[in-house]
Design a protein around this motif. Sequence first.
Motif, mmCIF file in Angstrom:
data_model
loop_
_atom_site.group_PDB
_atom_site.id
_atom_site.type_symbol
_atom_site.label_atom_id
_atom_site.label_comp_id
_atom_site.label_asym_id
_atom_site.label_seq_id
_atom_site.Cartn_x
_atom_site.Cartn_y
_atom_site.Cartn_z
ATOM 1 N N ASP A 1 0.823 -1.207 0.000
ATOM 2 C CA ASP A 1 0.000 0.000 0.000
ATOM 3 C C ASP A 1 0.852 1.250 0.000
ATOM 4 O OD1 ASP A 1 -2.202 -1.537 0.019
ATOM 5 O OD2 ASP A 1 -2.804 -1.124 2.093
ATOM 6 N N GLU A 2 1.912 1.202 0.806
ATOM 7 C CA GLU A 2 2.805 2.354 0.874
ATOM 8 C C GLU A 2 3.448 2.648 -0.472
ATOM 9 O OE1 GLU A 2 5.950 2.407 3.962
ATOM 10 O OE2 GLU A 2 4.330 1.720 5.260
ATOM 11 N N ILE A 3 3.870 1.569 -1.123
ATOM 12 C CA ILE A 3 4.516 1.748 -2.431
ATOM 13 C C ILE A 3 3.516 2.305 -3.447
ATOM 14 C CG2 ILE A 3 5.615 0.506 -4.358
ATOM 15 C CD1 ILE A 3 6.816 -1.369 -2.127
ATOM 16 N N ASP A 4 2.305 1.778 -3.417
ATOM 17 C CA ASP A 4 1.259 2.302 -4.309
ATOM 18 C C ASP A 4 0.984 3.767 -4.031
ATOM 19 O OD1 ASP A 4 1.001 -0.122 -5.508
ATOM 20 O OD2 ASP A 4 -0.875 -0.686 -4.507
ATOM 21 N N GLU B 1 2.961 5.938 -2.677
ATOM 22 C CA GLU B 1 4.097 6.752 -3.096
ATOM 23 C C GLU B 1 4.099 6.921 -4.619
ATOM 24 O OE1 GLU B 1 5.844 8.724 -1.499
ATOM 25 O OE2 GLU B 1 7.251 9.209 -3.099
ATOM 26 N N ARG B 2 3.773 5.845 -5.329
ATOM 27 C CA ARG B 2 3.732 5.939 -6.796
ATOM 28 C C ARG B 2 2.668 6.949 -7.220
ATOM 29 N NH1 ARG B 2 2.411 0.671 -8.665
ATOM 30 N NH2 ARG B 2 4.563 0.106 -8.209
ATOM 31 N N GLU B 3 1.518 6.886 -6.546
ATOM 32 C CA GLU B 3 0.423 7.805 -6.882
ATOM 33 C C GLU B 3 0.857 9.251 -6.641
ATOM 34 O OE1 GLU B 3 -3.569 9.772 -5.349
ATOM 35 O OE2 GLU B 3 -1.894 9.124 -4.117
ATOM 36 N N GLU B 4 1.608 9.488 -5.537
ATOM 37 C CA GLU B 4 2.023 10.863 -5.248
ATOM 38 C C GLU B 4 3.048 11.359 -6.257
ATOM 39 O OE1 GLU B 4 2.750 11.562 -1.052
ATOM 40 O OE2 GLU B 4 0.558 11.667 -0.903
ATOM 41 N N ARG B 5 3.912 10.460 -6.689
ATOM 42 C CA ARG B 5 4.877 10.879 -7.722
ATOM 43 C C ARG B 5 4.160 11.246 -9.012
ATOM 44 N NH1 ARG B 5 10.558 8.546 -6.281
ATOM 45 N NH2 ARG B 5 10.098 8.370 -4.078
ATOM 46 N N GLU B 6 3.099 10.490 -9.318
ATOM 47 C CA GLU B 6 2.311 10.821 -10.517
ATOM 48 C C GLU B 6 1.649 12.192 -10.360
ATOM 49 O OE1 GLU B 6 1.469 6.157 -11.624
ATOM 50 O OE2 GLU B 6 -0.227 7.400 -10.966
ATOM 51 N N LEU B 7 1.181 12.474 -9.135
ATOM 52 C CA LEU B 7 0.591 13.793 -8.892
ATOM 53 C C LEU B 7 1.622 14.890 -9.117
ATOM 54 C CD1 LEU B 7 -1.587 13.127 -5.695
ATOM 55 C CD2 LEU B 7 -2.433 13.709 -7.980
ATOM 56 N N THR C 1 10.642 10.932 -0.686
ATOM 57 C CA THR C 1 9.204 10.838 -0.958
ATOM 58 C C THR C 1 8.643 12.251 -1.076
ATOM 59 O OG1 THR C 1 8.597 10.889 1.379
ATOM 60 C CG2 THR C 1 9.034 8.717 0.419
ATOM 61 N N VAL C 2 7.465 12.341 -1.677
ATOM 62 C CA VAL C 2 6.795 13.633 -1.807
ATOM 63 C C VAL C 2 6.563 14.231 -0.416
ATOM 64 C CG1 VAL C 2 4.660 14.764 -2.569
ATOM 65 C CG2 VAL C 2 5.721 12.978 -3.996
ATOM 66 N N LYS C 3 6.147 13.364 0.508
ATOM 67 C CA LYS C 3 5.864 13.810 1.872
ATOM 68 C C LYS C 3 7.111 14.401 2.538
ATOM 69 C CE LYS C 3 3.995 11.774 6.130
ATOM 70 N NZ LYS C 3 3.504 10.511 6.709
ATOM 71 N N THR C 4 8.237 13.674 2.453
ATOM 72 C CA THR C 4 9.475 14.166 3.057
ATOM 73 C C THR C 4 9.887 15.495 2.432
ATOM 74 O OG1 THR C 4 10.229 11.930 3.540
ATOM 75 C CG2 THR C 4 11.924 13.614 3.451
ATOM 76 N N TRP C 5 9.768 15.559 1.114
ATOM 77 C CA TRP C 5 10.124 16.781 0.392
ATOM 78 C C TRP C 5 9.302 17.968 0.898
ATOM 79 C CZ3 TRP C 5 6.885 18.708 -3.912
ATOM 80 C CH2 TRP C 5 7.470 19.760 -4.618
#
Lengths: 89, 217
Positions: free
Chosen positions: B3-6, B8-14, B74-78
């Motif tokens: 779930d975490e990987i999914d 993270e992938r979704e956030e990178r797409e955003l 990650t987007v969150k860390t950034w």
Amino acid sequence: MTPHGCDPPSLSCRDLVDLVTDYLEGAMDPATAASFERHAHDCPPCLEHLEQMKLTVRAAGGVSDEAITPEARSALMERFRDWNAGRGG
Amino acid sequence: MADEIDAEREERELVEALKAGDESAFATLVERYHPSLVRVARSYVGSEAIAEEVAQDTWVGALNGIDRFEGRSTVKTWLYRILTNRALTRRDRERRSVPFSALAAEEIDGDSAALDVERFLPADHPQWPLHWAVAPQTWAAGGEDRALAAEAREVIDRAIDALPPAQRTVITMRDIEGFSSEDVCNVLEITESNQRVLLHRARTRVRAALNEYMVDQ
Ligand SMILES: [Zn+2]
């Protein structure tokens, strides 16, 4: 641990209180964690303290998810449009 | 984990969509993170209004820096790193701004008073060295409900507000916002062990505050 099984460290009540976060964080080596659990099992005040720390963490986390305010949302969308226009978007 | 990987992938797409100027991608990220960014900002700056400004500046900083986001974090860390920089700059406007790691180190050294020391017998006690001098008062049955009530929330928020700053930020991220210790260490650029020291001191103080409320019935 040696094959003969070194005695795990014995912990005082004071140690238990000092180490409670290491324990809850899973940051303890297995021998110390076992010793921690044995102490808590046999020592009612330490068990009470451990339970209080766990409940404190749960209670701190009991924040309802606030939604963004409409004002903040519209201010941010406006800043987005400025940014996007500025880069020729 | 999957779930975490999914996620993270979704956030990178955003973020990729955002680079292309997609307004709905921005709206999605804002809905997801803004309230939390405000709460974490509040742990630095102390005022709700300034926290809101810092969180808004964070988004502007993120937009302006988005072409340099390459997905090494990650987007969150950034996002929370940008927030931390802005909040520290804002807080230390008059002074030279120091990184969080310096603030944390200073606080760990400076706030060295052993916590809860009066609760224990001395190490040289003939019979019960380092045992409880005064056993913890039990939190009565039904304590769970009482600890989760709105009144307890106020007690906890007041206790967190009164913490030294690095402790306040760490407990806000970990226990209120639900960050993992790894995420907190990545955002604040502190070691696991310093993170744990700060969290321990913060939780110890919050427990003590909650204790007064829990046994006062
Ligand atoms: Zn004990």
